[in-house]
Design a protein around this motif. Structure first.
Motif, PDB file in Angstrom:
ATOM      1  N   TRP A  54      14.177 -20.454  -4.241  1.00 56.81           N
ATOM      2  CA  TRP A  54      14.692 -21.339  -3.184  1.00 56.81           C
ATOM      3  C   TRP A  54      14.862 -22.774  -3.656  1.00 56.81           C
ATOM      4  O   TRP A  54      14.910 -23.700  -2.863  1.00 56.81           O
ATOM      5  CB  TRP A  54      13.808 -21.283  -1.932  1.00 56.81           C
ATOM      6  CG  TRP A  54      13.361 -19.909  -1.552  1.00 56.81           C
ATOM      7  CD1 TRP A  54      12.112 -19.404  -1.652  1.00 56.81           C
ATOM      8  CD2 TRP A  54      14.165 -18.850  -1.027  1.00 56.81           C
ATOM      9  NE1 TRP A  54      12.072 -18.095  -1.240  1.00 56.81           N
ATOM     10  CE2 TRP A  54      13.335 -17.730  -0.843  1.00 56.81           C
ATOM     11  CE3 TRP A  54      15.520 -18.729  -0.697  1.00 56.81           C
ATOM     12  CZ2 TRP A  54      13.797 -16.513  -0.340  1.00 56.81           C
ATOM     13  CZ3 TRP A  54      15.981 -17.512  -0.199  1.00 56.81           C
ATOM     14  CH2 TRP A  54      15.127 -16.432  -0.032  1.00 56.81           C
ATOM     15  N   ALA A  71      13.560 -14.866  -3.982  1.00 54.87           N
ATOM     16  CA  ALA A  71      14.598 -14.134  -3.263  1.00 54.87           C
ATOM     17  C   ALA A  71      14.576 -12.665  -3.664  1.00 54.87           C
ATOM     18  O   ALA A  71      14.740 -12.333  -4.841  1.00 54.87           O
ATOM     19  CB  ALA A  71      15.962 -14.745  -3.555  1.00 54.87           C
ATOM     20  N   SER A  74      16.188  -8.218   1.528  1.00 55.16           N
ATOM     21  CA  SER A  74      15.558  -8.159   2.852  1.00 55.16           C
ATOM     22  C   SER A  74      14.599  -9.308   3.141  1.00 55.16           C
ATOM     23  O   SER A  74      14.053  -9.380   4.245  1.00 55.16           O
ATOM     24  CB  SER A  74      14.856  -6.814   3.104  1.00 55.16           C
ATOM     25  OG  SER A  74      15.809  -5.774   3.091  1.00 55.16           O
ATOM     26  N   CYS A  88      18.341 -16.618   7.957  1.00 54.83           N
ATOM     27  CA  CYS A  88      19.160 -15.794   7.067  1.00 54.83           C
ATOM     28  C   CYS A  88      18.315 -14.659   6.495  1.00 54.83           C
ATOM     29  O   CYS A  88      17.102 -14.722   6.505  1.00 54.83           O
ATOM     30  CB  CYS A  88      19.683 -16.624   5.889  1.00 54.83           C
ATOM     31  SG  CYS A  88      20.685 -18.038   6.351  1.00 54.83           S
ATOM     32  N   ARG A  89      19.016 -13.653   5.966  1.00 51.75           N
ATOM     33  CA  ARG A  89      18.345 -12.559   5.252  1.00 51.75           C
ATOM     34  C   ARG A  89      19.045 -12.356   3.916  1.00 51.75           C
ATOM     35  O   ARG A  89      20.278 -12.365   3.848  1.00 51.75           O
ATOM     36  CB  ARG A  89      18.409 -11.267   6.042  1.00 51.75           C
ATOM     37  CG  ARG A  89      17.729 -10.101   5.302  1.00 51.75           C
ATOM     38  CD  ARG A  89      17.734  -8.772   6.045  1.00 51.75           C
ATOM     39  NE  ARG A  89      17.123  -8.901   7.342  1.00 51.75           N
ATOM     40  CZ  ARG A  89      17.777  -8.688   8.501  1.00 51.75           C
ATOM     41  NH1 ARG A  89      19.031  -8.332   8.518  1.00 51.75           N
ATOM     42  NH2 ARG A  89      17.142  -8.829   9.649  1.00 51.75           N
ATOM     43  N   VAL A  90      18.262 -12.163   2.863  1.00 54.11           N
ATOM     44  CA  VAL A  90      18.827 -11.877   1.547  1.00 54.11           C
ATOM     45  C   VAL A  90      19.434 -10.479   1.598  1.00 54.11           C
ATOM     46  O   VAL A  90      18.756  -9.511   1.953  1.00 54.11           O
ATOM     47  CB  VAL A  90      17.762 -11.990   0.438  1.00 54.11           C
ATOM     48  CG1 VAL A  90      18.348 -11.580  -0.914  1.00 54.11           C
ATOM     49  CG2 VAL A  90      17.205 -13.407   0.378  1.00 54.11           C
ATOM     50  N   VAL A  91      20.720 -10.385   1.239  1.00 55.53           N
ATOM     51  CA  VAL A  91      21.429  -9.103   1.312  1.00 55.53           C
ATOM     52  C   VAL A  91      21.653  -8.479  -0.061  1.00 55.53           C
ATOM     53  O   VAL A  91      21.936  -7.284  -0.165  1.00 55.53           O
ATOM     54  CB  VAL A  91      22.757  -9.223   2.087  1.00 55.53           C
ATOM     55  CG1 VAL A  91      22.487  -9.588   3.543  1.00 55.53           C
ATOM     56  CG2 VAL A  91      23.701 -10.227   1.458  1.00 55.53           C
ATOM     57  N   TYR A 104      22.682 -14.540   0.738  1.00 55.75           N
ATOM     58  CA  TYR A 104      22.056 -14.290   2.028  1.00 55.75           C
ATOM     59  C   TYR A 104      23.062 -14.419   3.141  1.00 55.75           C
ATOM     60  O   TYR A 104      24.067 -15.094   3.033  1.00 55.75           O
ATOM     61  CB  TYR A 104      20.787 -15.084   2.275  1.00 55.75           C
ATOM     62  CG  TYR A 104      20.787 -16.603   2.307  1.00 55.75           C
ATOM     63  CD1 TYR A 104      21.829 -17.371   2.787  1.00 55.75           C
ATOM     64  CD2 TYR A 104      19.631 -17.272   1.903  1.00 55.75           C
ATOM     65  CE1 TYR A 104      21.747 -18.754   2.845  1.00 55.75           C
ATOM     66  CE2 TYR A 104      19.540 -18.652   1.962  1.00 55.75           C
ATOM     67  CZ  TYR A 104      20.606 -19.382   2.431  1.00 55.75           C
ATOM     68  OH  TYR A 104      20.518 -20.749   2.499  1.00 55.75           O
ATOM     69  N   GLU A 115      28.168 -15.564   4.970  1.00 58.89           N
ATOM     70  CA  GLU A 115      27.307 -15.271   3.830  1.00 58.89           C
ATOM     71  C   GLU A 115      27.451 -16.362   2.778  1.00 58.89           C
ATOM     72  O   GLU A 115      28.529 -16.940   2.631  1.00 58.89           O
ATOM     73  CB  GLU A 115      27.736 -13.919   3.250  1.00 58.89           C
ATOM     74  CG  GLU A 115      26.836 -13.340   2.199  1.00 58.89           C
ATOM     75  CD  GLU A 115      27.265 -11.932   1.832  1.00 58.89           C
ATOM     76  OE1 GLU A 115      26.984 -10.993   2.614  1.00 58.89           O
ATOM     77  OE2 GLU A 115      27.919 -11.771   0.775  1.00 58.89           O
TER      78      GLU A 115
END
Length: 166
Positions: A54, A71, A74, A88-91, A104, A115
């Motif tokens: 981050w 990171a 999910s 946000c969510r890490v995809v 994310y 995104e």
């Protein structure tokens, strides 16, 4: 906002992973910024570690509350600046010899839908190291819609701060 409460929320856009493919979907504002941040293996590894923990967000002056120190797919992250809070969510995560980073996606409560991808890349021929940010988004809240073109300018300024952070 509680991170556990965010974990099960759906993403707010259907084009999940589009920033990984490099073909940003129509109907959104697109952003892509890249700058060289040095050369060599050590610089690449330092920048990759910063991105994955981050560092782009924190280095840009944003508050970061995350469900994971690094990171991972999910992981949920709540990014804040001033009065804005952006869940946000890490995809996806990229972990290749010459590219590291993640993307994310926005969750309900985020002022935009879309995104964002954060990465560092090393050119194997020249050893040049690049920081990259790309995104697609569109405003969701009335306050963000009301900013008009100023919202896009602010987004570009934050993206440049991300690059300087690593």
């Amino acid at each position: 906002m509680d991170l556990d409460a965010l974990a099960d929320l759906p993403l707010t856009y259907p084009e999940v992973g589009a920033t990984a493919a490099g073909q940003l979907p129509p109907g959104y504002s697109h952003l892509s910024v890249v700058t060289q941040i040095g050369t060599g293996d050590q610089r690449f590894e330092e920048a990759a570690d910063a991105v994955m923990s981050w560092g782009m967000q924190r280095g840009a002056g944003l508050r970061v509350q995350a469900s994971s120190e690094v990171a991972v797919v999910s992981a949920v992250v709540l990014v804040g600046i001033a009065f804005l809070r952006a869940p946000c969510r890490v995809v996806y995560v990229v972990d290749e010899p010459d590219v590291r980073g993640f993307g994310y996606g926005t969750l309900p409560g985020h002022p935009v839908s879309g995104e964002e991808r954060f990465a560092v890349r090393r050119d194997p021929t020249t050893s040049a190291v690049f920081a990259e940010v790309s995104s697609f988004s569109r405003p969701v809240t009335l306050a963000i819609k009301a900013t008009g073109p100023f919202g896009a300018v602010a987004q570009r300024l934050i993206a440049k701060r991300y690059l300087r952070a690593v």
